[in-house]
Structure formats: structure tokens, C-alpha cells
Design a protein around this motif. Structure first.
Motif, PDB file in Angstrom:
ATOM      1  N   LYS A  24      59.994  76.511  56.433  1.00 51.48           N
ATOM      2  CA  LYS A  24      61.227  75.745  56.225  1.00 51.48           C
ATOM      3  C   LYS A  24      61.432  75.317  54.783  1.00 51.48           C
ATOM      4  O   LYS A  24      62.554  75.032  54.373  1.00 51.48           O
ATOM      5  N   ARG A  25      60.360  75.246  54.000  1.00 49.55           N
ATOM      6  CA  ARG A  25      60.490  74.829  52.610  1.00 49.55           C
ATOM      7  C   ARG A  25      61.052  75.981  51.781  1.00 49.55           C
ATOM      8  O   ARG A  25      60.633  77.123  51.912  1.00 49.55           O
ATOM      9  N   ASP A  26      62.001  75.677  50.913  1.00 47.02           N
ATOM     10  CA  ASP A  26      62.592  76.714  50.074  1.00 47.02           C
ATOM     11  C   ASP A  26      62.583  76.341  48.593  1.00 47.02           C
ATOM     12  O   ASP A  26      63.264  76.945  47.782  1.00 47.02           O
ATOM     13  N   ARG A  27      61.789  75.346  48.238  1.00 43.96           N
ATOM     14  CA  ARG A  27      61.684  74.927  46.840  1.00 43.96           C
ATOM     15  C   ARG A  27      60.474  75.621  46.220  1.00 43.96           C
ATOM     16  O   ARG A  27      59.334  75.295  46.532  1.00 43.96           O
ATOM     17  N   LYS A  28      60.729  76.573  45.364  1.00 47.49           N
ATOM     18  CA  LYS A  28      59.641  77.317  44.733  1.00 47.49           C
ATOM     19  C   LYS A  28      59.113  76.549  43.526  1.00 47.49           C
ATOM     20  O   LYS A  28      59.105  77.027  42.390  1.00 47.49           O
ATOM     21  N   ARG A  29      58.694  75.328  43.780  1.00 50.62           N
ATOM     22  CA  ARG A  29      58.158  74.479  42.729  1.00 50.62           C
ATOM     23  C   ARG A  29      56.890  73.807  43.226  1.00 50.62           C
ATOM     24  O   ARG A  29      56.687  73.641  44.423  1.00 50.62           O
ATOM     25  N   CYS A  30      56.042  73.415  42.294  1.00 54.16           N
ATOM     26  CA  CYS A  30      54.831  72.668  42.624  1.00 54.16           C
ATOM     27  C   CYS A  30      55.163  71.183  42.583  1.00 54.16           C
ATOM     28  O   CYS A  30      55.108  70.565  41.513  1.00 54.16           O
ATOM     29  N   GLU A  31      55.539  70.632  43.681  1.00 50.40           N
ATOM     30  CA  GLU A  31      55.934  69.221  43.741  1.00 50.40           C
ATOM     31  C   GLU A  31      54.693  68.346  43.895  1.00 50.40           C
ATOM     32  O   GLU A  31      54.104  68.281  44.956  1.00 50.40           O
ATOM     33  N   ARG A  32      54.326  67.680  42.819  1.00 49.11           N
ATOM     34  CA  ARG A  32      53.097  66.895  42.789  1.00 49.11           C
ATOM     35  C   ARG A  32      53.328  65.486  43.332  1.00 49.11           C
ATOM     36  O   ARG A  32      54.387  64.899  43.141  1.00 49.11           O
ATOM     37  N   PHE A  33      52.341  64.951  43.998  1.00 47.69           N
ATOM     38  CA  PHE A  33      52.398  63.563  44.454  1.00 47.69           C
ATOM     39  C   PHE A  33      50.987  63.018  44.622  1.00 47.69           C
ATOM     40  O   PHE A  33      50.009  63.761  44.628  1.00 47.69           O
ATOM     41  N   ALA A  34      50.877  61.711  44.752  1.00 49.57           N
ATOM     42  CA  ALA A  34      49.588  61.041  44.913  1.00 49.57           C
ATOM     43  C   ALA A  34      49.809  59.744  45.670  1.00 49.57           C
ATOM     44  O   ALA A  34      50.945  59.320  45.892  1.00 49.57           O
ATOM     45  N   SER A  35      48.722  59.101  46.038  1.00 51.43           N
ATOM     46  CA  SER A  35      48.838  57.884  46.840  1.00 51.43           C
ATOM     47  C   SER A  35      49.650  56.812  46.118  1.00 51.43           C
ATOM     48  O   SER A  35      50.406  56.072  46.734  1.00 51.43           O
ATOM     49  N   GLY A  36      49.506  56.737  44.798  1.00 53.33           N
ATOM     50  CA  GLY A  36      50.203  55.711  44.043  1.00 53.33           C
ATOM     51  C   GLY A  36      51.708  55.891  44.005  1.00 53.33           C
ATOM     52  O   GLY A  36      52.441  54.963  43.660  1.00 53.33           O
ATOM     53  N   THR A  37      52.197  57.103  44.352  1.00 60.06           N
ATOM     54  CA  THR A  37      53.639  57.362  44.306  1.00 60.06           C
ATOM     55  C   THR A  37      54.293  57.297  45.686  1.00 60.06           C
ATOM     56  O   THR A  37      55.512  57.427  45.791  1.00 60.06           O
ATOM     57  N   GLU A  38      53.507  57.106  46.721  1.00 61.86           N
ATOM     58  CA  GLU A  38      54.039  57.162  48.089  1.00 61.86           C
ATOM     59  C   GLU A  38      54.154  55.772  48.705  1.00 61.86           C
ATOM     60  O   GLU A  38      53.606  54.797  48.201  1.00 61.86           O
ATOM     61  N   HIS A  39      54.888  55.722  49.834  1.00 62.56           N
ATOM     62  CA  HIS A  39      55.119  54.447  50.527  1.00 62.56           C
ATOM     63  C   HIS A  39      53.796  53.852  51.008  1.00 62.56           C
ATOM     64  O   HIS A  39      53.021  54.506  51.698  1.00 62.56           O
ATOM     65  N   LYS A  40      53.549  52.609  50.636  1.00 66.07           N
ATOM     66  CA  LYS A  40      52.313  51.923  50.982  1.00 66.07           C
ATOM     67  C   LYS A  40      52.573  50.927  52.103  1.00 66.07           C
ATOM     68  O   LYS A  40      53.556  50.186  52.081  1.00 66.07           O
ATOM     69  N   HIS A  41      51.682  50.934  53.095  1.00 60.73           N
ATOM     70  CA  HIS A  41      51.810  50.014  54.219  1.00 60.73           C
ATOM     71  C   HIS A  41      50.421  49.544  54.625  1.00 60.73           C
ATOM     72  O   HIS A  41      49.536  50.358  54.892  1.00 60.73           O
ATOM     73  N   GLN A  42      50.224  48.219  54.645  1.00 58.84           N
ATOM     74  CA  GLN A  42      48.928  47.664  55.025  1.00 58.84           C
ATOM     75  C   GLN A  42      49.039  46.981  56.382  1.00 58.84           C
ATOM     76  O   GLN A  42      49.919  46.146  56.607  1.00 58.84           O
ATOM     77  N   LEU A  43      48.135  47.360  57.294  1.00 64.07           N
ATOM     78  CA  LEU A  43      48.125  46.797  58.641  1.00 64.07           C
ATOM     79  C   LEU A  43      47.345  45.483  58.664  1.00 64.07           C
ATOM     80  O   LEU A  43      46.581  45.168  57.752  1.00 64.07           O
ATOM     81  N   SER A  44      47.535  44.741  59.727  1.00 63.05           N
ATOM     82  CA  SER A  44      46.818  43.473  59.862  1.00 63.05           C
ATOM     83  C   SER A  44      45.313  43.693  59.959  1.00 63.05           C
ATOM     84  O   SER A  44      44.523  42.799  59.659  1.00 63.05           O
ATOM     85  N   SER A  45      44.896  44.882  60.369  1.00 61.53           N
ATOM     86  CA  SER A  45      43.475  45.215  60.470  1.00 61.53           C
ATOM     87  C   SER A  45      42.832  45.421  59.107  1.00 61.53           C
ATOM     88  O   SER A  45      41.609  45.515  58.993  1.00 61.53           O
ATOM     89  N   GLY A  46      43.657  45.510  58.064  1.00 62.08           N
ATOM     90  CA  GLY A  46      43.148  45.759  56.726  1.00 62.08           C
ATOM     91  C   GLY A  46      43.233  47.214  56.300  1.00 62.08           C
ATOM     92  O   GLY A  46      42.980  47.547  55.140  1.00 62.08           O
ATOM     93  N   ILE A  47      43.601  48.100  57.216  1.00 63.72           N
ATOM     94  CA  ILE A  47      43.761  49.516  56.900  1.00 63.72           C
ATOM     95  C   ILE A  47      45.043  49.703  56.085  1.00 63.72           C
ATOM     96  O   ILE A  47      46.084  49.143  56.419  1.00 63.72           O
ATOM     97  N   THR A  48      44.963  50.508  55.017  1.00 63.91           N
ATOM     98  CA  THR A  48      46.116  50.780  54.166  1.00 63.91           C
ATOM     99  C   THR A  48      46.519  52.240  54.293  1.00 63.91           C
ATOM    100  O   THR A  48      45.661  53.129  54.276  1.00 63.91           O
ATOM    101  N   HIS A  49      47.832  52.489  54.434  1.00 60.72           N
ATOM    102  CA  HIS A  49      48.366  53.842  54.539  1.00 60.72           C
ATOM    103  C   HIS A  49      49.312  54.110  53.373  1.00 60.72           C
ATOM    104  O   HIS A  49      50.111  53.256  53.007  1.00 60.72           O
ATOM    105  N   TRP A  50      49.231  55.304  52.782  1.00 60.25           N
ATOM    106  CA  TRP A  50      50.236  55.821  51.851  1.00 60.25           C
ATOM    107  C   TRP A  50      50.795  57.079  52.505  1.00 60.25           C
ATOM    108  O   TRP A  50      50.124  58.115  52.554  1.00 60.25           O
TER     109      TRP A  50
END
Length: 219
Positions: free
Chosen positions: A98-124
Motif C-alpha cells: 500500500k505504500r507508494d512513497r519511494k523515500r526513506c522516511e526516518r523516525f525515532a521514539s523522540g519524534t513520535e506520540h508519547k503516552h505514559q500509563l499509570s503503570s509507569g510503562i511509556t509508549h511512543w
């Protein structure tokens, strides 16, 4: 299946199924610094050690450890090691084109949506519902998850700051350490992750297909 590319360079098939194919590649600057890739399905490339330069159809970028890039199907890609040794993983979403972008789209945890649960677990979380659910997850020190399963999705777990302390237990039985090549958990398989370290542990989680329901807690 491991294919040698030199004394210190190799490519290994970690997993292959109807949903995911996972390749582990190690490149050495002194003997096999350049590696060409073209895959028939949309994929995700992540680096766990060292630094790599990527070139694709005039697009150029570089990735350091714990950074990732999207790859589109049939996208010609040249990988060049920028450090003495580079270790990278490519997760192929079998059947997905389904992807049609012929580019190397770089990303990392620091650039993504961050969400911390009450348990202390963090998601990006990286949003790509066409391919799956991709996220970095940080478990707190000495944390044990409640047992759960995913009804119709496979999950690949890759420790990023690997020290042998991230473990998994199935159906609350014996705990097994997850090695540096990661582990694939089949759909409907009950599991619980355990951080045995006194420090937080971060891992990459790739779930395919995207779970229509959240994880189901095992009672």
C-alpha cells in the motif's frame, strides 16, 4: 537461515510467516560496508548498533541506533556502514503493497506520540494501521506485565538496550530471556513480559495486522 557476507558480516532470517518476515543483518565497514536491498513488500528498517547511510532513488538519509525508516515495496535501497560494525533489522509486512512513497522516511521514539500509563510503562506509537501497530515501549525497572494475548495478530519484540534482562513467560510458567535478535509471538498466545533489571528497558514492538481490538487480558 544465516548467509555469510564476510568474516564479520552476515544476513540471517529470524522469522518467516504469512504475516511477517524478519531479517537481521550485520555489516562490517572493513569487509562488507555496502549492502543493496529491494523487497517485494512494504517494510520497516531499524538500526540497533552503529550508524548507517541509506540511499534510494536520489533520497539520502542516515540512521543511528534505535532509529527506523519506512521502506516501500520494490524500493531499491543502498545501505552503507558508517561505523566499524552495524547491526540492523528489516521487518517485512508480507502481502502489503500500500505504500507508494519511494523515500526513506526516518523516525525515532523522540519524534513520535508519547503516552505514559499509570503503570509507569511509556509508549511512543507510530501510526500505520495499513501495516500494523509499531511502537517503542519502555518498561519500568523490575516490572512484570499482566498476562494477555492478541487474538489475530503476531507480535515481534526486539530489545533495544539489550542486557539479557527482558524476559517472557507463557501462561505464567517458566520465564525465558529474550535474546538480542528478538522474539516473535504467535496470535492467541498468552504472554507476559518481565523486566528483571533495576533500570528501565526499551524494546521495539511490531504487531501485524493492526489489532482491531486491544490486547485481551488473560484471566
Amino acid at each position: 537461515m544465516k548467509a555469510t557476507l564476510g568474516q564479520d558480516s552476515w544476513q540471517n532470517i529470524v522469522h518467516h510467516s504469512d504475516l511477517l518476515s524478519i531479517y537481521e543483518i550485520q555489516l562490517s565497514m572493513n569487509e562488507h560496508a555496502n549492502h543493496n536491498i529491494a523487497l517485494p513488500f512494504d517494510s520497516l528498517l531499524t538500526v540497533t548498533e552503529g550508524q548507517i547511510f541509506l540511499e534510494s532513488e536520489g533520497e539520502e538519509t542516515s540512521l543511528k541506533a534505535n532509529q527506523a525508516a519506512w521502506l516501500s515495496h520494490n524500493q531499491p535501497l543502498k545501505c552503507v556502514a558508517l561505523s566499524d560494525s552495524v547491526r540492523l533489522f528489516i521487518v517485512v509486512f508480507v502481502g502489503q503493497t500500500k505504500r507508494d512513497r519511494k523515500r526513506c522516511e526516518r523516525f525515532a521514539s523522540g519524534t513520535e506520540h508519547k503516552h505514559q500509563l499509570s503503570s509507569g510503562i511509556t509508549h511512543w506509537t507510530v501510526e500505520s494501521k495499513d501495516l500494523g501497530k509499531i511502537e517503542w515501549v519502555m518498561l519500568p525497572a523490575l516490572h512484570k506485565e499482566p498476562a494477555y494475548y492478541l487474538k489475530a495478530s503476531e507480535q515481534y519484540i526486539l530489545p533495544l538496550n539489550h542486557n539479557g534482562a527482558l524476559s517472557i513467560t507463557y501462561d505464567q510458567k517458566t520465564a525465558y530471556a529474550i535474546d538480542k535478535s528478538g522474539i516473535v509471538i504467535e496470535k492467541s498466545c498468552s504472554r507476559s513480559l518481565i523486566n528483571r533489571s533495576s533500570k528501565p528497558i526499551t524494546y521495539l514492538s511490531i504487531i501485524s495486522p493492526y489489532p482491531s481490538r486491544s490486547r485481551v487480558l488473560k484471566v
